[in-house]
Design a protein around this motif. Structure first.
Motif, PDB file in Angstrom:
ATOM      1  N   ASP A 225       0.807  -1.222   0.000  1.00 43.65           N
ATOM      2  CA  ASP A 225       0.000   0.000   0.000  1.00 43.65           C
ATOM      3  C   ASP A 225       0.839   1.272   0.000  1.00 43.65           C
ATOM      4  OD1 ASP A 225      -2.695  -0.848  -0.135  1.00 43.65           O
ATOM      5  OD2 ASP A 225      -2.602  -1.530   1.940  1.00 43.65           O
ATOM      6  N   ARG A 325      -3.656   0.865  -4.579  1.00 41.56           N
ATOM      7  CA  ARG A 325      -4.178   1.803  -3.583  1.00 41.56           C
ATOM      8  C   ARG A 325      -4.703   3.063  -4.272  1.00 41.56           C
ATOM      9  NH1 ARG A 325      -6.776   1.987   0.904  1.00 41.56           N
ATOM     10  NH2 ARG A 325      -5.646   0.027   1.269  1.00 41.56           N
ATOM     11  N   ILE A 329      -8.468   4.922  -4.254  1.00 41.21           N
ATOM     12  CA  ILE A 329      -8.642   6.335  -3.921  1.00 41.21           C
ATOM     13  C   ILE A 329      -9.352   7.073  -5.057  1.00 41.21           C
ATOM     14  CG2 ILE A 329      -7.414   8.503  -3.468  1.00 41.21           C
ATOM     15  CD1 ILE A 329      -5.177   6.765  -2.165  1.00 41.21           C
ATOM     16  N   MET A 381     -13.583   6.625   1.333  1.00 39.72           N
ATOM     17  CA  MET A 381     -12.154   6.840   1.517  1.00 39.72           C
ATOM     18  C   MET A 381     -11.858   8.322   1.385  1.00 39.72           C
ATOM     19  SD  MET A 381     -10.486   3.692  -0.591  1.00 39.72           S
ATOM     20  CE  MET A 381     -11.049   2.011  -0.290  1.00 39.72           C
ATOM     21  N   PRO A 383      -9.766  11.223   0.610  1.00 39.21           N
ATOM     22  CA  PRO A 383      -8.527  11.250  -0.172  1.00 39.21           C
ATOM     23  C   PRO A 383      -7.364  11.896   0.573  1.00 39.21           C
ATOM     24  CG  PRO A 383     -10.101  12.873  -1.009  1.00 39.21           C
ATOM     25  CD  PRO A 383     -10.839  12.023  -0.015  1.00 39.21           C
ATOM     26  N   ARG A 385      -6.845  11.875   3.933  1.00 38.47           N
ATOM     27  CA  ARG A 385      -6.334  10.912   4.920  1.00 38.47           C
ATOM     28  C   ARG A 385      -5.581   9.782   4.233  1.00 38.47           C
ATOM     29  NH1 ARG A 385     -11.802  10.408   8.639  1.00 38.47           N
ATOM     30  NH2 ARG A 385     -11.725  12.519   9.516  1.00 38.47           N
ATOM     31  N   GLN A 386      -6.104   9.337   3.093  1.00 42.71           N
ATOM     32  CA  GLN A 386      -5.417   8.286   2.338  1.00 42.71           C
ATOM     33  C   GLN A 386      -4.034   8.764   1.902  1.00 42.71           C
ATOM     34  OE1 GLN A 386      -6.690   5.005   1.065  1.00 42.71           O
ATOM     35  NE2 GLN A 386      -7.979   5.323   2.865  1.00 42.71           N
ATOM     36  N   ARG A 389      -1.624   8.796   4.831  1.00 36.57           N
ATOM     37  CA  ARG A 389      -1.276   7.465   5.302  1.00 36.57           C
ATOM     38  C   ARG A 389      -0.391   6.703   4.319  1.00 36.57           C
ATOM     39  NH1 ARG A 389      -5.653   2.720   7.010  1.00 36.57           N
ATOM     40  NH2 ARG A 389      -4.101   1.152   7.614  1.00 36.57           N
ATOM     41  N   PHE A 390      -0.686   6.816   3.020  1.00 34.70           N
ATOM     42  CA  PHE A 390      -0.017   5.951   2.052  1.00 34.70           C
ATOM     43  C   PHE A 390       0.997   6.683   1.168  1.00 34.70           C
ATOM     44  CE2 PHE A 390      -4.179   3.856   2.869  1.00 34.70           C
ATOM     45  CZ  PHE A 390      -3.674   2.740   3.534  1.00 34.70           C
TER      46      PHE A 390
END
Length: 438
Positions: A225, A325, A329, A381, A383, A385-386, A389-390
């Motif tokens: 991820d 991932r 998103i 999801m 975007p 925060r994603q 995190r990733f």
């Protein structure tokens, strides 16, 4: 001498190909691929997949030639071309991969009808190899197919897989059969493939598989991820075209990766039971989609002003591939943030993804949109925060969005917070959604 026909479809390899192994039990074999105009002129006859297909067929021809055979190339209706070859060669049997898509089911039906109409004594048989576990092989006690992944995964793990098929050592083509030339890319498409598209073929696929298993497979669950790391297998195009056996890959890969292959099988068995999966909600959610052409165009072009979304869309256009991932998103952004119908997103992905598998692509889009097999259909999801995190350092965004290459650190995910002069100098659009609402 008895003669068989081997119709290649989505199994463009000589290793662990059960249909080919069965066909090679005959004294003579006619390996054939038919360029179907229904595909070339339809939504799946797109530059990236056609170029990858031509690479794969050229590689397959080389492999067959090394064994004394060749690849017979025809263009037209597969049913008519198979019947014609059966008449010309006196073949008594036809072998092909067992594929359960709506198109493949129609193709097999047409072949059988054409054979009967011509009065040919041709035995037609389909063999496994497209998936690890063939759709319909695992059936729950409560219905015709598994509707939730977790119980399917348990059954999949416990299933006994078919034995691997040996690659043929020798292939003898009947005399008088003219193989035909592979067409040029320009003869099949009008557009241009993505500039960084991966090469197709069993040779390239096996090299990629061996390198990934050697270098990155053990860390797959930790890095899969991580958008910037780019350490996913990138084997999906080779699995989609059958250049790599999914069963062989599943046997060699770690558990976390096998689970992804099980997801692919899961979607294939859903699509086999519900052929309308690419066109109709699997589970009706009574949602009203928005007709916002400007927002959809911005999403397609990677100019939404949301860097993580734009990076994913631009990777898609550059490589004909998108990190998994990022697929989640971008799909969530289109359906949840913009409220645009998942079918439109699926259609755009189908235009670009070289690994655009009908069942898996549609299954994942419906899962994200909340109309498919997700047990949490209201999950959204965020975007931002994603991205945090990733892609915490923003390296994935800087790689694919050159306007933001000079923005340091995680601030690249929120360029609208920069001072006005700096923001204007970037030439990057403001976000088409209100980030404070997310």
């Amino acid at each position: 001498m008895d003669t068989s026909l081997m119709l290649f479809t989505r199994d463009l390899r000589v290793r662990d190909n059960p249909a080919l192994a069965a066909a090679c039990e005959a004294d003579q074999v006619v390996p054939v691929f038919v360029f179907d105009d229904a595909i070339l002129d339809g939504p799946f006859g797109v530059p990236n997949r056609i170029r990858f297909l031509l690479d794969s067929l050229a590689d397959l021809r080389r492999s067959l030639g090394e064994r004394g055979g060749d690849l017979v190339v025809r263009r037209g209706d597969p049913a008519e071309e198979v019947a014609r070859l059966a008449r010309e060669t006196g073949a008594g049997s036809l072998f092909l991969a067992d594929e359960r898509s709506a198109y493949a089911t129609r193709r097999l039906d047409r072949i059988r009808e054409a054979v009967r109409a011509d009065g040919l004594d041709l035995d037609v048989s389909a063999h496994p190899g497209i998936t690890v576990v063939t759709p319909g092989e695992l059936i729950p006690t409560s219905g015709d197919h598994y509707k939730v992944f977790t119980p399917y995964w348990r059954a999949w793990e416990a299933a006994r897989w078919r034995p691997a098929a040996d690659a043929p050592e020798k292939i003898r083509l009947p005399s008088g059969v003219k193989p035909g030339a592979l067409p040029r890319l320009a003869d099949l498409i009008s557009g241009s493939p993505s500039p960084a598209l991966a090469p197709g073929g069993e040779g390239a696929g096996r090299e990629r598989m061996k390198a990934w298993l050697r270098e990155d497979a053990t860390a797959y669950d930790d890095v899969r991820d991580d958008l910037a790391a780019d350490r996913t297998s990138r084997l999906s195009p080779y699995v989609k075209f059958g250049c790599v056996s999914p069963r062989e890959l599943a046997e060699a890969a770690p558990d976390a990766y096998r689970r992804q292959l099980a997801w692919r099988d899961f979607h294939h068995q859903v699509a086999a039971a519900f052929p309308e999966l690419p066109r109709r909600d699997y589970r009706s959610r009574d949602r009203r989609w928005k007709d916002d052409e400007d927002a959809f165009a911005a999403w397609c072009e990677g100019t939404t002003g949301v860097p993580i979304v734009d990076a994913g869309m631009r990777q898609l256009h550059r490589e004909g591939f998108m990190h998994n991932r990022a697929r989640l998103i971008t799909a969530s952004f289109l359906t949840r943030d913009l409220g645009i119908d998942w079918r439109r997103g699926l259609g755009h992905f189908n235009e670009w993804l070289v690994d655009g598998d009908v069942a898996d692509n549609a299954g994942n889009w419906q899962w994200v949109a909340g109309t498919g097999n997700s047990t949490r259909p209201d999950q959204v999801m965020n975007p931002f925060r994603q991205a945090s995190r990733f892609d915490p350092r923003g390296d994935y965004v800087r790689r694919y969005v050159p306007e933001l290459a000079g923005v340091e650190g995680s601030g690249v995910h929120r360029p609208w917070t920069l001072d006005e002069d700096r923001r204007r100098s970037l030439g990057y659009p403001p976000p088409i959604i209100d980030p404070d609402d997310r």
